[in-house]
Motif scaffolding. Structure first.
Motif, short mmCIF file in Angstrom:
data_model
loop_
_atom_site.label_atom_id
_atom_site.label_comp_id
_atom_site.label_asym_id
_atom_site.label_seq_id
_atom_site.Cartn_x
_atom_site.Cartn_y
_atom_site.Cartn_z
N ASN A 195 0.85 -1.19 0.00
CA ASN A 195 0.00 0.00 0.00
C ASN A 195 0.89 1.25 0.00
O ASN A 195 2.12 1.15 0.08
CB ASN A 195 -0.98 -0.01 1.18
N LEU A 196 0.28 2.42 -0.08
CA LEU A 196 1.07 3.65 -0.20
C LEU A 196 1.94 3.90 1.02
O LEU A 196 3.10 4.32 0.89
CB LEU A 196 0.15 4.85 -0.44
N LEU A 197 1.40 3.63 2.20
CA LEU A 197 2.20 3.84 3.41
C LEU A 197 3.45 2.96 3.37
O LEU A 197 4.55 3.42 3.72
CB LEU A 197 1.36 3.51 4.65
N GLU A 198 3.29 1.73 2.93
CA GLU A 198 4.44 0.81 2.85
C GLU A 198 5.41 1.25 1.76
O GLU A 198 6.64 1.16 1.94
CB GLU A 198 3.93 -0.60 2.59
N ASN A 199 4.91 1.72 0.63
CA ASN A 199 5.77 2.19 -0.44
C ASN A 199 6.63 3.37 0.00
O ASN A 199 7.84 3.41 -0.27
CB ASN A 199 4.92 2.61 -1.66
N ILE A 200 6.00 4.33 0.68
CA ILE A 200 6.74 5.52 1.12
C ILE A 200 7.69 5.18 2.26
O ILE A 200 8.76 5.77 2.40
CB ILE A 200 5.77 6.64 1.56
N SER A 201 7.32 4.19 3.08
CA SER A 201 8.13 3.82 4.24
C SER A 201 9.38 3.04 3.86
O SER A 201 10.37 3.04 4.60
CB SER A 201 7.30 2.97 5.22
N LEU A 202 9.35 2.36 2.72
CA LEU A 202 10.43 1.45 2.36
C LEU A 202 11.82 2.09 2.38
O LEU A 202 12.75 1.53 2.98
CB LEU A 202 10.15 0.82 1.00
N PRO A 203 12.04 3.26 1.75
CA PRO A 203 13.37 3.87 1.82
C PRO A 203 13.79 4.22 3.25
O PRO A 203 14.96 4.08 3.62
CB PRO A 203 13.24 5.14 0.97
N LEU A 204 12.83 4.65 4.07
CA LEU A 204 13.13 5.01 5.45
C LEU A 204 13.51 3.77 6.27
O LEU A 204 14.40 3.83 7.12
CB LEU A 204 11.91 5.70 6.08
N GLN A 205 12.85 2.65 6.00
CA GLN A 205 13.19 1.41 6.69
C GLN A 205 14.56 0.90 6.27
O GLN A 205 15.30 0.33 7.09
CB GLN A 205 12.13 0.35 6.38
N THR A 206 14.90 1.13 5.01
CA THR A 206 16.15 0.60 4.46
C THR A 206 17.36 1.44 4.86
O THR A 206 18.43 0.89 5.17
CB THR A 206 16.07 0.54 2.92
N PHE A 207 17.20 2.75 4.91
CA PHE A 207 18.36 3.62 5.04
C PHE A 207 18.41 4.44 6.33
O PHE A 207 19.32 5.26 6.50
CB PHE A 207 18.42 4.58 3.84
N THR A 208 17.44 4.26 7.22
CA THR A 208 17.49 4.99 8.49
C THR A 208 17.30 4.02 9.66
O THR A 208 16.93 2.87 9.46
CB THR A 208 16.38 6.08 8.56
N SER A 209 17.51 4.52 10.87
CA SER A 209 17.31 3.71 12.08
C SER A 209 16.09 4.21 12.86
O SER A 209 15.99 4.00 14.07
CB SER A 209 18.56 3.78 12.96
N LEU A 210 15.17 4.87 12.17
CA LEU A 210 13.98 5.39 12.81
C LEU A 210 13.08 4.25 13.27
O LEU A 210 13.08 3.16 12.69
CB LEU A 210 13.21 6.30 11.85
N SER A 211 12.28 4.52 14.29
CA SER A 211 11.32 3.52 14.77
C SER A 211 10.17 3.40 13.77
O SER A 211 9.95 4.28 12.93
CB SER A 211 10.77 3.94 16.13
N ASN A 212 9.43 2.31 13.85
CA ASN A 212 8.29 2.10 12.96
C ASN A 212 7.27 3.22 13.10
O ASN A 212 6.67 3.66 12.11
CB ASN A 212 7.63 0.75 13.25
N GLU A 213 7.07 3.68 14.33
CA GLU A 213 6.12 4.76 14.56
C GLU A 213 6.57 6.05 13.88
O GLU A 213 5.77 6.76 13.26
CB GLU A 213 5.97 4.99 16.07
N GLU A 214 7.86 6.35 13.99
CA GLU A 214 8.40 7.55 13.35
C GLU A 214 8.31 7.44 11.83
O GLU A 214 7.99 8.41 11.14
CB GLU A 214 9.85 7.76 13.79
N ILE A 215 8.61 6.27 11.31
CA ILE A 215 8.57 6.06 9.86
C ILE A 215 7.16 6.23 9.33
O ILE A 215 6.93 6.90 8.31
CB ILE A 215 9.12 4.65 9.51
N GLU A 216 6.17 5.65 10.02
CA GLU A 216 4.78 5.77 9.57
C GLU A 216 4.32 7.22 9.62
O GLU A 216 3.60 7.69 8.74
CB GLU A 216 3.87 4.89 10.42
N SER A 217 4.75 7.95 10.64
CA SER A 217 4.38 9.35 10.77
C SER A 217 4.98 10.17 9.62
O SER A 217 4.29 11.02 9.02
CB SER A 217 4.86 9.89 12.12
N LEU A 218 6.25 9.92 9.32
CA LEU A 218 6.90 10.63 8.22
C LEU A 218 6.28 10.28 6.87
O LEU A 218 6.07 11.14 6.03
CB LEU A 218 8.40 10.31 8.20
N ALA A 219 5.97 9.01 6.67
CA ALA A 219 5.37 8.58 5.41
C ALA A 219 4.01 9.24 5.21
O ALA A 219 3.68 9.70 4.10
CB ALA A 219 5.24 7.06 5.38
N SER A 220 3.22 9.32 6.27
CA SER A 220 1.92 9.99 6.18
C SER A 220 2.09 11.47 5.86
O SER A 220 1.32 12.04 5.08
CB SER A 220 1.15 9.82 7.49
#
Length: 251
Positions: free
Chosen positions: A103-128
């Motif tokens: 889904n879109l949230l997962e698509n936008i989150s993928l680079p953040l999950q791959t290249f940062t050490s942010l928490s899942n909550e932070e990543i979802e917030s940034l993706a939104s």
């Protein structure tokens, strides 16, 4: 002239020569892109626009010349580009290139999950937040197949923004869009440039978009395989000394 002495220059292309195997695609390509501007690479189909963009985004090593971003060289003697510089780039591919199984949230989150050490909550917030920047708030759990063409381009742009790039490269962003969606995307590019101070490099042959978004532009000639002219499109349309440029911009 050493363009790097200009404090406003964020990207330089110097005497670039690009080849596929033994076929020369472009030769002696030189120009500079100012920070915070929208720079358009234009020309007829087959003139090498997308090939040039591939080299500028680390996908095609030049045969000669160099590309400099914020003073650093993208392509050195190594076969691979400078990864530190690439991390500051965002790219919107012509087809959007979204993962259909996400889904879109997962698509936008993928680079953040791959290249940062942010928490899942932070990543979802940034993706939104990135989706909200492109007018897709509330669409987080939709899949690419559920989106219109214009929405897919916006979602691709949100993913390109995910890592807070300094510069965004867009390959034919209006391709396949109707006039209304194309105009809305042009407006979005202008809004993001002005509100976030982003620099855009856009490959397109869509005249309406060129006149709408370009602060500066280069025209690539299919015949000479080089930059025929550089300037503001409205000025090139009126004052260019090259019939090829005037005809293109007046067609």
């Amino acid at each position: 002239m050493n363009l790097s002495k200009n404090d406003h220059v964020i990207l330089e292309v110097n005497a670039l020569e690009l080849m596929y195997s033994r076929d020369l695609i472009l030769s002696d390509i030189s120009f500079a892109v100012n920070s915070g501007s929208c720079f358009v690479i234009m020309g007829v189909s087959g003139c090498g626009k997308s090939t040039l963009l591939k080299s500028m985004t680390g996908l095609l090593k030049p045969a000669q010349g160099n590309i400099r971003f914020s003073g650093g060289e993208l392509w050195g003697r190594a076969e691979l580009p400078n990864q530190d510089l690439l991390s500051k780039f965002g790219v919107l591919f012509q087809g959007g290139a979204l993962w259909g199984s996400m889904n879109l949230l997962e698509n936008i989150s993928l680079p953040l999950q791959t290249f940062t050490s942010l928490s899942n909550e932070e990543i979802e917030s940034l993706a939104s937040y990135k989706l909200s920047l492109v007018g897709l708030s509330g669409c987080e759990y939709l899949y690419p197949s559920q989106l219109s063409g214009g929405m897919q381009k916006r979602a691709g742009l949100a993913r390109a923004l995910s890592m807070d790039p300094s510069i965004l490269f867009l390959d034919e962003p209006s391709a396949g869009l109707d006039p209304i969606n194309s105009s809305q995307l042009d407006e979005l590019i202008g809004e993001l440039k002005n509100s976030l101070g982003l620099t855009f490099v856009v490959v397109t042959h869509e005249l309406k978009s060129i006149f709408e978004i370009a602060d500066d532009a280069v025209f690539l000639s299919k015949e000479t395989k080089s930059v025929l002219e550089q300037g503001k499109p409205v000025e090139l349309q009126k004052f260019s000394m090259h019939p090829e440029v005037r005809d293109f911009l007046s067609s």
